[in-house]
Write a protein that holds these residues in place. Structure first.
Motif, mmCIF file in Angstrom:
data_model
loop_
_atom_site.group_PDB
_atom_site.id
_atom_site.type_symbol
_atom_site.label_atom_id
_atom_site.label_comp_id
_atom_site.label_asym_id
_atom_site.label_seq_id
_atom_site.Cartn_x
_atom_site.Cartn_y
_atom_site.Cartn_z
ATOM 1 N N SER A 141 0.836 -1.197 0.000
ATOM 2 C CA SER A 141 0.000 0.000 0.000
ATOM 3 C C SER A 141 0.868 1.243 0.000
ATOM 4 O O SER A 141 1.920 1.279 0.645
ATOM 5 C CB SER A 141 -0.913 -0.006 1.230
ATOM 6 O OG SER A 141 -1.614 1.218 1.344
ATOM 7 N N PHE A 142 0.408 2.255 -0.722
ATOM 8 C CA PHE A 142 1.096 3.548 -0.774
ATOM 9 C C PHE A 142 0.187 4.647 -0.231
ATOM 10 O O PHE A 142 -0.998 4.703 -0.558
ATOM 11 C CB PHE A 142 1.437 3.916 -2.232
ATOM 12 C CG PHE A 142 2.739 3.344 -2.742
ATOM 13 C CD1 PHE A 142 3.432 2.375 -2.048
ATOM 14 C CD2 PHE A 142 3.258 3.791 -3.943
ATOM 15 C CE1 PHE A 142 4.624 1.850 -2.534
ATOM 16 C CE2 PHE A 142 4.460 3.277 -4.446
ATOM 17 C CZ PHE A 142 5.134 2.309 -3.739
ATOM 18 N N ILE A 143 0.734 5.519 0.571
ATOM 19 C CA ILE A 143 0.195 6.841 0.903
ATOM 20 C C ILE A 143 -0.907 6.865 1.964
ATOM 21 O O ILE A 143 -1.936 6.208 1.831
ATOM 22 C CB ILE A 143 -0.333 7.593 -0.345
ATOM 23 C CG1 ILE A 143 0.714 7.627 -1.459
ATOM 24 C CG2 ILE A 143 -0.706 9.018 0.008
ATOM 25 C CD1 ILE A 143 0.214 8.254 -2.750
ATOM 26 N N GLY A 144 -0.659 7.676 2.984
ATOM 27 C CA GLY A 144 -1.670 8.144 3.920
ATOM 28 C C GLY A 144 -2.668 7.134 4.431
ATOM 29 O O GLY A 144 -2.329 6.063 4.923
ATOM 30 N N ARG A 166 5.325 7.920 1.224
ATOM 31 C CA ARG A 166 6.062 8.449 0.090
ATOM 32 C C ARG A 166 6.468 9.908 0.258
ATOM 33 O O ARG A 166 7.334 10.400 -0.462
ATOM 34 C CB ARG A 166 5.238 8.311 -1.200
ATOM 35 C CG ARG A 166 4.629 6.951 -1.431
ATOM 36 C CD ARG A 166 5.637 5.830 -1.399
ATOM 37 N NE ARG A 166 6.648 5.941 -2.451
ATOM 38 C CZ ARG A 166 7.677 5.131 -2.571
ATOM 39 N NH1 ARG A 166 7.869 4.174 -1.679
ATOM 40 N NH2 ARG A 166 8.543 5.287 -3.555
ATOM 41 N N ALA A 167 5.824 10.618 1.190
ATOM 42 C CA ALA A 167 6.168 12.017 1.462
ATOM 43 C C ALA A 167 6.515 12.129 2.945
ATOM 44 O O ALA A 167 6.722 11.126 3.624
ATOM 45 C CB ALA A 167 5.005 12.929 1.087
ATOM 46 N N LYS A 168 6.561 13.314 3.452
ATOM 47 C CA LYS A 168 6.804 13.477 4.885
ATOM 48 C C LYS A 168 5.583 12.994 5.673
ATOM 49 O O LYS A 168 4.451 13.126 5.220
ATOM 50 C CB LYS A 168 7.101 14.947 5.209
ATOM 51 C CG LYS A 168 8.501 15.396 4.780
ATOM 52 C CD LYS A 168 8.843 16.755 5.350
ATOM 53 C CE LYS A 168 10.303 17.113 5.076
ATOM 54 N NZ LYS A 168 10.672 18.426 5.650
ATOM 55 N N PHE A 169 5.837 12.449 6.864
ATOM 56 C CA PHE A 169 4.740 11.929 7.680
ATOM 57 C C PHE A 169 3.685 12.996 7.947
ATOM 58 O O PHE A 169 2.485 12.733 7.895
ATOM 59 C CB PHE A 169 5.277 11.377 9.009
ATOM 60 C CG PHE A 169 5.860 10.003 8.889
ATOM 61 C CD1 PHE A 169 5.060 8.879 8.998
ATOM 62 C CD2 PHE A 169 7.222 9.834 8.656
ATOM 63 C CE1 PHE A 169 5.599 7.605 8.876
ATOM 64 C CE2 PHE A 169 7.769 8.565 8.537
ATOM 65 C CZ PHE A 169 6.963 7.448 8.654
ATOM 66 N N GLU A 170 4.124 14.208 8.236
ATOM 67 C CA GLU A 170 3.168 15.261 8.560
ATOM 68 C C GLU A 170 2.350 15.687 7.348
ATOM 69 O O GLU A 170 1.298 16.311 7.479
ATOM 70 C CB GLU A 170 3.869 16.477 9.181
ATOM 71 C CG GLU A 170 4.989 17.073 8.342
ATOM 72 C CD GLU A 170 6.357 16.539 8.696
ATOM 73 O OE1 GLU A 170 7.309 17.333 8.722
ATOM 74 O OE2 GLU A 170 6.485 15.316 8.949
ATOM 75 N N MET A 171 2.812 15.334 6.164
ATOM 76 C CA MET A 171 2.062 15.638 4.943
ATOM 77 C C MET A 171 1.016 14.547 4.679
ATOM 78 O O MET A 171 -0.114 14.846 4.287
ATOM 79 C CB MET A 171 3.036 15.733 3.774
ATOM 80 C CG MET A 171 2.462 16.335 2.524
ATOM 81 S SD MET A 171 3.794 16.553 1.312
ATOM 82 C CE MET A 171 2.855 17.210 -0.067
#
Length: 409
Positions: A141-144, A166-171
């Motif tokens: 799985s990818f993303i959020g 795939r990005a910063k955790f806070e994003m």
């Protein structure tokens, strides 16, 4: 034919859609790689997007509305389904592509008239039923919140789930409730894939034990000897046009030097929700003849390899594909300090220039330095191209395969 009958290991890859973006690109590349290696691969997406990456070996086909058969038509499309996104209808023939190719399943629901709780329960049950039906050996799985949903829906089905931020955790987990849900669910994952050591440093010691760092592989189109001739008088950037990418920083910095370098142009490759807003901003600054919007193009490597420099202006990034690709081409690169540890990619003044986020003056100075000193720019670009040795597809894809093989045992 099911994977059980063929004896193939079955990997399900879960993401919102295949819309053109960094994470989606990586997932499509991984799907193609594992399929080429003899795995059964199913892409599980919520919906279908208007601007998706092509999957060369897809078993499905999106149908032209005008070609959909009528009741009295001889053509038999048994597996055609209707996929909605924001009331827009798309028809997909699930077996209209390559026989034995990469499969696709959609999990979109009709939540009309449902409250928030009931809609969530229906989404949860729908995804859980997908896992029951396709019976994968592993879920990636990818993303959020996709990651949270994948873990929780597969929890009692004995299917290992690998999640990737795939990005910063806070994003990806911007609210307190999302962050709490991540911290609750991630310990139940079979593994956590991050793109950098800096990202891993944000996790608790308990979760760090589950982390594997796997950087993105790059499109083979970007693996070539760096261009050594006279470079075009262009500044290029590539990426989705949205608030986080902060294209205004590049526009404002270019505006500050445009009169000093009248032959230079700024070329913006990509599309996104803020394109019209950015176009208006460029027009208001009187730069429409110098700042050109090139859109999404399939042969971007050929388009940018002779550019004077590449600029990344983002506020937040995990490990930006566009920057890695530009470095691989040997472009002189400028980036903001938008990653957890930007030095994992760019060592300032060695293989590129790093400037503070949102700092127009610093970005302007960096652009001037690249233009004024050709030898300096060439040295940085040549050094940047060495990243090819670390992120070539055969190197990274093999690491993914070895990692998955260990989990599926």
């Amino acid at each position: 034919m099911s994977h059980a009958k063929t004896g193939k290991k079955h990997i399900a890859m879960y993401i919102g859609s295949l819309h053109k973006g960094g994470a989606e690109h990586v997932m499509v590349n991984l799907a193609e790689y594992f399929w080429s290696r003899g795995y059964h691969v199913t892409l599980v997406t919520t919906y279908i997007s208007d601007n998706e990456y092509e999957v060369p070996h897809a078993s499905w086909k999106v149908l032209d509305q005008d070609l959909i058969p009528h009741q009295d038509d001889d053509r038999d499309i048994v597996d055609a389904i209707v996929v909605y996104k924001q009331r827009q209808k798309r028809i997909v023939d699930l077996h209209g592509g390559l026989e034995g190719g990469i499969d696709r399943v959609f999990t979109a629901i009709d939540d009309t008239g449902l409250g928030r709780a009931k809609a969530f329960a229906l989404r949860f049950k729908t995804l859980q039923n997908v896992w029951r039906q396709i019976k994968p050996n592993l879920i990636l799985s990818f993303i959020g919140k996709n990651n949270i949903m994948a873990i929780m829906t597969a929890k009692h089905l004995h299917i290992p789930v690998v999640v990737s931020v795939r990005a910063k955790f806070e994003m990806e987990y911007p609210s307190r409730s999302m962050m709490m849900a991540m911290k609750y669910s991630f310990p139940k994952a079979a593994g956590i894939v991050l793109q950098s050591k800096g990202a891993a440093s944000q996790l608790s010691d308990r979760l760090k034990k589950k982390v594997t760092v796997l950087p993105n592989s790059i499109n083979p189109d970007f693996i070539r000897d760096p261009y050594q001739g006279d470079r075009d008088k262009t500044i290029v950037t590539v990426g989705r046009i949205d608030e986080n990418k902060n294209h205004k920083l590049i526009v404002d910095s270019f505006a500050a030097i445009k009169d000093v370098y009248p032959d230079y142009k700024l070329l913006i490759y990509g599309d996104g929700p803020d394109r019209d807003k950015l176009t208006g901003y460029v027009s208001d600054k009187g730069l429409s003849d110098r700042v050109l919007f090139k859109g999404s193009v399939p042969d971007v490597a050929d388009k940018i390899e002779r550019a004077g420099m590449f600029v990344l202006s983002s506020d937040m990034e995990g490990m930006p594909n566009a920057l890695i690709e530009a470095m691989s081409l040997g472009l002189p690169c400028i980036t903001t300090d938008c990653m957890y540890d930007t030095s994992e990619l760019i060592q300032d003044d060695i293989n590129g220039i790093v400037v503070p986020k949102g700092d127009i003056a610093s970005m302007t100075r960096a652009m001037k330095k690249m233009i004024d000193d050709n030898e300096y720019a060439r040295r940085l670009g040549n050094k940047a191209s060495e990243i090819q040795n670390e992120v070539a597809p055969d190197v990274i894809n093999r690491k993914w395969e070895d990692y998955f093989a260990g989990i599926m045992k």
